[in-house]
Design a protein around this motif. Structure first.
Motif, PDB file in Angstrom:
ATOM      1  N   UNK A   1       0.818  -1.219   0.000  1.00  0.00           N
ATOM      2  CA  UNK A   1       0.000   0.000   0.000  1.00  0.00           C
ATOM      3  C   UNK A   1       0.853   1.271   0.000  1.00  0.00           C
ATOM      4  N   UNK A   2       2.141   1.156   0.266  1.00  0.00           N
ATOM      5  CA  UNK A   2       3.019   2.331   0.286  1.00  0.00           C
ATOM      6  C   UNK A   2       3.114   2.954  -1.101  1.00  0.00           C
ATOM      7  N   UNK A   3       3.025   4.283  -1.177  1.00  0.00           N
ATOM      8  CA  UNK A   3       3.209   4.963  -2.462  1.00  0.00           C
ATOM      9  C   UNK A   3       4.581   4.654  -3.048  1.00  0.00           C
ATOM     10  N   UNK A   4       5.594   4.593  -2.178  1.00  0.00           N
ATOM     11  CA  UNK A   4       6.953   4.322  -2.633  1.00  0.00           C
ATOM     12  C   UNK A   4       7.060   2.931  -3.249  1.00  0.00           C
ATOM     13  N   UNK A   5       6.288   1.981  -2.727  1.00  0.00           N
ATOM     14  CA  UNK A   5       6.279   0.641  -3.319  1.00  0.00           C
ATOM     15  C   UNK A   5       5.601   0.694  -4.690  1.00  0.00           C
ATOM     16  N   UNK A   6       4.484   1.389  -4.759  1.00  0.00           N
ATOM     17  CA  UNK A   6       3.746   1.476  -6.029  1.00  0.00           C
ATOM     18  C   UNK A   6       4.598   2.122  -7.124  1.00  0.00           C
ATOM     19  N   UNK A   7       5.409   3.122  -6.735  1.00  0.00           N
ATOM     20  CA  UNK A   7       6.220   3.848  -7.711  1.00  0.00           C
ATOM     21  C   UNK A   7       7.526   3.144  -8.059  1.00  0.00           C
ATOM     22  N   UNK A   8       8.004   2.277  -7.174  1.00  0.00           N
ATOM     23  CA  UNK A   8       9.288   1.607  -7.392  1.00  0.00           C
ATOM     24  C   UNK A   8       9.217   0.666  -8.589  1.00  0.00           C
ATOM     25  N   UNK A   9      10.238   0.718  -9.425  1.00  0.00           N
ATOM     26  CA  UNK A   9      10.305  -0.192 -10.574  1.00  0.00           C
ATOM     27  C   UNK A   9      11.230  -1.375 -10.306  1.00  0.00           C
ATOM     28  N   UNK A  10      12.188  -1.187  -9.383  1.00  0.00           N
ATOM     29  CA  UNK A  10      13.125  -2.254  -9.030  1.00  0.00           C
ATOM     30  C   UNK A  10      13.127  -2.409  -7.516  1.00  0.00           C
ATOM     31  N   UNK A  11      12.638  -3.547  -7.061  1.00  0.00           N
ATOM     32  CA  UNK A  11      12.494  -3.814  -5.627  1.00  0.00           C
ATOM     33  C   UNK A  11      13.400  -4.976  -5.245  1.00  0.00           C
ATOM     34  N   UNK A  12      14.135  -4.800  -4.156  1.00  0.00           N
ATOM     35  CA  UNK A  12      14.925  -5.908  -3.621  1.00  0.00           C
ATOM     36  C   UNK A  12      14.240  -6.413  -2.364  1.00  0.00           C
TER      37      UNK A  12
ATOM     38  N   UNK B   1       9.870 -12.322   8.988  1.00  0.00           N
ATOM     39  CA  UNK B   1       8.652 -11.924   8.284  1.00  0.00           C
ATOM     40  C   UNK B   1       8.732 -12.504   6.876  1.00  0.00           C
ATOM     41  N   UNK B   2       7.705 -13.243   6.478  1.00  0.00           N
ATOM     42  CA  UNK B   2       7.669 -13.893   5.177  1.00  0.00           C
ATOM     43  C   UNK B   2       7.395 -12.855   4.088  1.00  0.00           C
ATOM     44  N   UNK B   3       8.225 -12.838   3.058  1.00  0.00           N
ATOM     45  CA  UNK B   3       8.099 -11.858   1.978  1.00  0.00           C
ATOM     46  C   UNK B   3       7.409 -12.429   0.734  1.00  0.00           C
ATOM     47  N   UNK B   4       6.955 -13.675   0.802  1.00  0.00           N
ATOM     48  CA  UNK B   4       6.374 -14.322  -0.374  1.00  0.00           C
ATOM     49  C   UNK B   4       5.247 -13.552  -1.036  1.00  0.00           C
ATOM     50  N   UNK B   5       4.315 -13.018  -0.242  1.00  0.00           N
ATOM     51  CA  UNK B   5       3.185 -12.274  -0.821  1.00  0.00           C
ATOM     52  C   UNK B   5       3.656 -10.988  -1.496  1.00  0.00           C
ATOM     53  N   UNK B   6       4.649 -10.343  -0.897  1.00  0.00           N
ATOM     54  CA  UNK B   6       5.185  -9.105  -1.480  1.00  0.00           C
ATOM     55  C   UNK B   6       5.889  -9.420  -2.800  1.00  0.00           C
ATOM     56  N   UNK B   7       6.699 -10.479  -2.790  1.00  0.00           N
ATOM     57  CA  UNK B   7       7.425 -10.889  -3.999  1.00  0.00           C
ATOM     58  C   UNK B   7       6.443 -11.184  -5.132  1.00  0.00           C
ATOM     59  N   UNK B   8       5.373 -11.876  -4.823  1.00  0.00           N
ATOM     60  CA  UNK B   8       4.353 -12.181  -5.823  1.00  0.00           C
ATOM     61  C   UNK B   8       3.773 -10.900  -6.413  1.00  0.00           C
ATOM     62  N   UNK B   9       3.529  -9.903  -5.558  1.00  0.00           N
ATOM     63  CA  UNK B   9       2.979  -8.612  -6.028  1.00  0.00           C
ATOM     64  C   UNK B   9       3.992  -7.847  -6.880  1.00  0.00           C
ATOM     65  N   UNK B  10       5.268  -7.925  -6.505  1.00  0.00           N
ATOM     66  CA  UNK B  10       6.319  -7.263  -7.298  1.00  0.00           C
ATOM     67  C   UNK B  10       6.297  -7.822  -8.720  1.00  0.00           C
ATOM     68  N   UNK B  11       6.331  -9.134  -8.837  1.00  0.00           N
ATOM     69  CA  UNK B  11       6.367  -9.769 -10.157  1.00  0.00           C
ATOM     70  C   UNK B  11       5.066  -9.544 -10.932  1.00  0.00           C
ATOM     71  N   UNK B  12       3.922  -9.640 -10.250  1.00  0.00           N
ATOM     72  CA  UNK B  12       2.631  -9.435 -10.907  1.00  0.00           C
ATOM     73  C   UNK B  12       2.481  -8.005 -11.405  1.00  0.00           C
TER      74      UNK B  12
END
Length: 191
Positions: free
Chosen positions: A34-45, A54-65
């Protein structure tokens, strides 16, 4: 004091049930995407969780999707440094690597310059509300974070039990900008 704090927090985190880890991780993931910075980021590590992080699987799925580039940290044990590497398929591109943490299959290893990162998700053992981080003791992330562009948002993901008054930070320790737990978002620098 640092060793005792690390031991205590890791024991508390390890005591969490898998159900609790997944429930809290889902809440944290929703706040991250939900972060604006996440929405605007094109390259996420994003790190790949182990030892009840903290499990990052759901976030990773959203990055790729979302069509963003996904980088994960690869530990270079010889040089004691993190190499960001791009993956395209999660979890298909991964195999256990250094320390048992998932990494890209050797034939898919595609390093990326740290300067290309827009947002980085950071693990840790404990954090204070000023953005100080207690890691696992080898300094991988401290050395890595100083290689990023100054404007890159550094987001720590932690369970509330990992937030403490004091992590005994030292001058070489690098701070994070935000800490996201299942209960709150802690802003550690001006926004």
């Amino acid at each position: 004091m640092k060793k005792e704090l690390r031991r205590r927090i890791m024991a508390e985190r390890q005591a969490l049930s898998q159900e609790s880890v997944q429930e809290k991780s889902s809440i944290i993931a929703r706040q991250v995407v939900a972060l604006n910075e996440f929405k605007q980021a094109m390259t996420v590590m994003a790190y790949l969780a182990f030892r009840n992080e903290v499990d990052t699987g759901q976030i990773i799925t959203r990055v790729l999707a979302g069509g963003k580039r996904l980088l994960i940290p690869v530990s270079d044990r010889k040089e004691v440094k993190i190499i960001p590497a791009e993956i395209k398929n999660y979890p298909g591109d991964l195999v256990p690597g250094a320390y048992g943490i998932l990494e890209p299959k050797p034939e898919l290893f595609c390093p990326v310059a740290p300067e290309e990162i827009d947002l980085v998700l950071i693990p840790g053992v404990a954090f204070d509300e000023q953005g100080n981080r207690l890691g696992y003791g080898a300094g991988y992330y401290d050395r890595f974070l100083e290689r990023l562009r100054p404007e890159v948002l550094k987001v720590a993901l932690a369970f509330e039990l990992q937030i403490t008054d004091q992590v005994y930070a030292e001058p070489h320790d690098k701070k994070v900008d935000l800490i996201i737990t299942e209960k709150r978002i802690i802003k550690c620098r001006g926004f």
